[in-house]
Design a protein around this motif. Structure first.
Motif, PDB file in Angstrom:
ATOM      1  N   MET A   1     -68.267  20.659  37.614  1.00  0.00           N
ATOM      2  CA  MET A   1     -67.257  19.686  37.242  1.00  0.00           C
ATOM      3  C   MET A   1     -65.900  20.053  37.867  1.00  0.00           C
ATOM      4  N   GLN A   2     -65.506  21.324  37.741  1.00  0.00           N
ATOM      5  CA  GLN A   2     -64.220  21.761  38.284  1.00  0.00           C
ATOM      6  C   GLN A   2     -64.176  21.562  39.796  1.00  0.00           C
ATOM      7  N   GLU A   3     -65.265  21.875  40.474  1.00  0.00           N
ATOM      8  CA  GLU A   3     -65.306  21.696  41.927  1.00  0.00           C
ATOM      9  C   GLU A   3     -65.143  20.230  42.292  1.00  0.00           C
ATOM     10  N   ASN A   4     -65.753  19.336  41.515  1.00  0.00           N
ATOM     11  CA  ASN A   4     -65.606  17.903  41.763  1.00  0.00           C
ATOM     12  C   ASN A   4     -64.153  17.459  41.595  1.00  0.00           C
ATOM     13  N   CYS A   5     -63.460  18.003  40.611  1.00  0.00           N
ATOM     14  CA  CYS A   5     -62.054  17.651  40.395  1.00  0.00           C
ATOM     15  C   CYS A   5     -61.182  18.179  41.521  1.00  0.00           C
ATOM     16  N   ASP A   6     -61.502  19.364  41.998  1.00  0.00           N
ATOM     17  CA  ASP A   6     -60.766  19.940  43.131  1.00  0.00           C
ATOM     18  C   ASP A   6     -60.940  19.050  44.369  1.00  0.00           C
ATOM     19  N   ILE A   7     -62.154  18.604  44.604  1.00  0.00           N
ATOM     20  CA  ILE A   7     -62.441  17.722  45.741  1.00  0.00           C
ATOM     21  C   ILE A   7     -61.738  16.380  45.555  1.00  0.00           C
ATOM     22  N   LEU A   8     -61.818  15.821  44.346  1.00  0.00           N
ATOM     23  CA  LEU A   8     -61.170  14.532  44.072  1.00  0.00           C
ATOM     24  C   LEU A   8     -59.665  14.634  44.276  1.00  0.00           C
ATOM     25  N   LEU A   9     -59.047  15.697  43.788  1.00  0.00           N
ATOM     26  CA  LEU A   9     -57.606  15.872  43.972  1.00  0.00           C
ATOM     27  C   LEU A   9     -57.255  15.924  45.453  1.00  0.00           C
ATOM     28  N   SER A  10     -58.012  16.673  46.199  1.00  0.00           N
ATOM     29  CA  SER A  10     -57.769  16.786  47.641  1.00  0.00           C
ATOM     30  C   SER A  10     -57.950  15.439  48.347  1.00  0.00           C
ATOM     31  N   GLU A  11     -58.991  14.721  47.991  1.00  0.00           N
ATOM     32  CA  GLU A  11     -59.236  13.404  48.596  1.00  0.00           C
ATOM     33  C   GLU A  11     -58.130  12.412  48.265  1.00  0.00           C
ATOM     34  N   LEU A  12     -57.701  12.385  47.011  1.00  0.00           N
ATOM     35  CA  LEU A  12     -56.616  11.475  46.616  1.00  0.00           C
ATOM     36  C   LEU A  12     -55.331  11.820  47.359  1.00  0.00           C
ATOM     37  N   ASN A  13     -55.031  13.091  47.453  1.00  0.00           N
ATOM     38  CA  ASN A  13     -53.849  13.540  48.183  1.00  0.00           C
ATOM     39  C   ASN A  13     -53.927  13.094  49.646  1.00  0.00           C
ATOM     40  N   ASP A  14     -55.071  13.299  50.277  1.00  0.00           N
ATOM     41  CA  ASP A  14     -55.247  12.889  51.677  1.00  0.00           C
ATOM     42  C   ASP A  14     -55.077  11.377  51.844  1.00  0.00           C
ATOM     43  N   GLN A  15     -55.639  10.610  50.923  1.00  0.00           N
ATOM     44  CA  GLN A  15     -55.533   9.154  51.011  1.00  0.00           C
ATOM     45  C   GLN A  15     -54.079   8.699  50.877  1.00  0.00           C
ATOM     46  N   ILE A  16     -53.359   9.295  49.962  1.00  0.00           N
ATOM     47  CA  ILE A  16     -51.948   8.938  49.770  1.00  0.00           C
ATOM     48  C   ILE A  16     -51.149   9.276  51.021  1.00  0.00           C
ATOM     49  N   ARG A  17     -51.314  10.482  51.515  1.00  0.00           N
ATOM     50  CA  ARG A  17     -50.570  10.924  52.705  1.00  0.00           C
ATOM     51  C   ARG A  17     -50.923  10.080  53.930  1.00  0.00           C
ATOM     52  N   ASN A  18     -52.186   9.755  54.096  1.00  0.00           N
ATOM     53  CA  ASN A  18     -52.597   8.919  55.231  1.00  0.00           C
ATOM     54  C   ASN A  18     -52.000   7.520  55.147  1.00  0.00           C
ATOM     55  N   ALA A  19     -51.931   6.964  53.936  1.00  0.00           N
ATOM     56  CA  ALA A  19     -51.338   5.638  53.762  1.00  0.00           C
ATOM     57  C   ALA A  19     -49.853   5.660  54.117  1.00  0.00           C
ATOM     58  N   ILE A  20     -49.169   6.724  53.731  1.00  0.00           N
ATOM     59  CA  ILE A  20     -47.739   6.837  54.042  1.00  0.00           C
ATOM     60  C   ILE A  20     -47.546   7.039  55.539  1.00  0.00           C
ATOM     61  N   LYS A  21     -48.346   7.920  56.134  1.00  0.00           N
ATOM     62  CA  LYS A  21     -48.240   8.178  57.579  1.00  0.00           C
ATOM     63  C   LYS A  21     -48.539   6.936  58.411  1.00  0.00           C
ATOM     64  N   SER A  22     -49.499   6.143  57.970  1.00  0.00           N
ATOM     65  CA  SER A  22     -49.902   4.965  58.735  1.00  0.00           C
ATOM     66  C   SER A  22     -48.868   3.852  58.673  1.00  0.00           C
ATOM     67  N   GLY A  23     -47.945   3.946  57.729  1.00  0.00           N
ATOM     68  CA  GLY A  23     -46.918   2.923  57.593  1.00  0.00           C
ATOM     69  C   GLY A  23     -47.326   1.766  56.700  1.00  0.00           C
ATOM     70  N   THR A  24     -48.512   1.821  56.113  1.00  0.00           N
ATOM     71  CA  THR A  24     -48.948   0.739  55.226  1.00  0.00           C
ATOM     72  C   THR A  24     -48.340   0.858  53.834  1.00  0.00           C
ATOM     73  N   HIS A  25     -47.787   2.020  53.539  1.00  0.00           N
ATOM     74  CA  HIS A  25     -47.172   2.253  52.236  1.00  0.00           C
ATOM     75  C   HIS A  25     -45.897   3.061  52.418  1.00  0.00           C
ATOM     76  N   THR A  26     -44.982   2.865  51.511  1.00  0.00           N
ATOM     77  CA  THR A  26     -43.754   3.656  51.532  1.00  0.00           C
ATOM     78  C   THR A  26     -43.886   4.808  50.538  1.00  0.00           C
ATOM     79  N   THR A  27     -42.888   5.640  50.503  1.00  0.00           N
ATOM     80  CA  THR A  27     -42.881   6.717  49.517  1.00  0.00           C
ATOM     81  C   THR A  27     -42.345   6.231  48.173  1.00  0.00           C
ATOM     82  N   ASP A  28     -42.177   4.941  48.034  1.00  0.00           N
ATOM     83  CA  ASP A  28     -41.793   4.346  46.757  1.00  0.00           C
ATOM     84  C   ASP A  28     -43.081   4.060  45.984  1.00  0.00           C
ATOM     85  N   TYR A  29     -43.597   5.087  45.337  1.00  0.00           N
ATOM     86  CA  TYR A  29     -44.879   4.967  44.669  1.00  0.00           C
ATOM     87  C   TYR A  29     -44.727   5.183  43.172  1.00  0.00           C
ATOM     88  N   PRO A  30     -45.715   4.731  42.426  1.00  0.00           N
ATOM     89  CA  PRO A  30     -45.654   4.918  40.976  1.00  0.00           C
ATOM     90  C   PRO A  30     -45.758   6.400  40.607  1.00  0.00           C
TER      91      PRO A  30
END
Length: 152
Positions: A1-30
């Motif tokens: 379970m802990q390993e899955n959460c570690d992976i999920l956290l990393s994936e969510l972080n990557d998705q957020i950063r990629n969206a910001i880098k791509s210009g599809t999203h700003t850093t004005d996030y919830p």
């Protein structure tokens, strides 16, 4: 379970950063999105070098936001030791500033004191990821909702 959460956290972080880098999203996030980024940042630095590395690399930024994330995530053990670390830094501002301004590899009393706090934290056996697993799982929906609403 802990390993899955570690992976999920990393994936969510990557998705957020990629969206910001791509210009599809700003850093004005919830706040939920910001908390995911801060949780990943906290986890990375504390695992790699303890509270000394986290505090040094933050250089005074996001300290209150990290505490808010720890409280929202119900990371009580991590929060307890984080507060101890911040309080140690606040005991003498000149000492704290000297630590931040010196190369991290230099010997410094505050860094050593923060390492002692980190060792005590790790000895509890309660990992940050285990503490925040429910929070990360529930944050996935907020991140995915934010990702679905691009600015284009």
């Amino acid at each position: 379970m802990q390993e899955n959460c570690d992976i999920l956290l990393s994936e969510l972080n990557d998705q957020i950063r990629n969206a910001i880098k791509s210009g599809t999203h700003t850093t004005d996030y919830p706040q939920a999105v910001q908390f995911v980024l801060l949780a990943d940042l906290f986890n990375y630095h504390v695992v790699q070098g303890g509270f000394a590395q986290l505090i040094y690399n933050l250089q005074g930024a996001y300290l209150a936001e990290i505490e808010a994330m720890l409280l929202a995530a119900d990371a009580t053990t991590a929060h307890l030791y984080y507060v101890q670390s911040i309080e140690k830094c606040l005991e003498e501002d000149a000492h704290y500033q000297q630590f931040l301004e010196s190369p991290y590899t230099d010997e410094h009393t505050l860094k050593n004191e923060l390492h002692v706090i980190s060792i005590a934290y790790f000895k509890t056996g309660k990992s940050f990821i285990a503490e925040i697993c429910p929070f990360i799982s529930s944050s996935a929906a907020a991140v995915n909702g934010w990702l679905a609403n691009d600015i284009n």
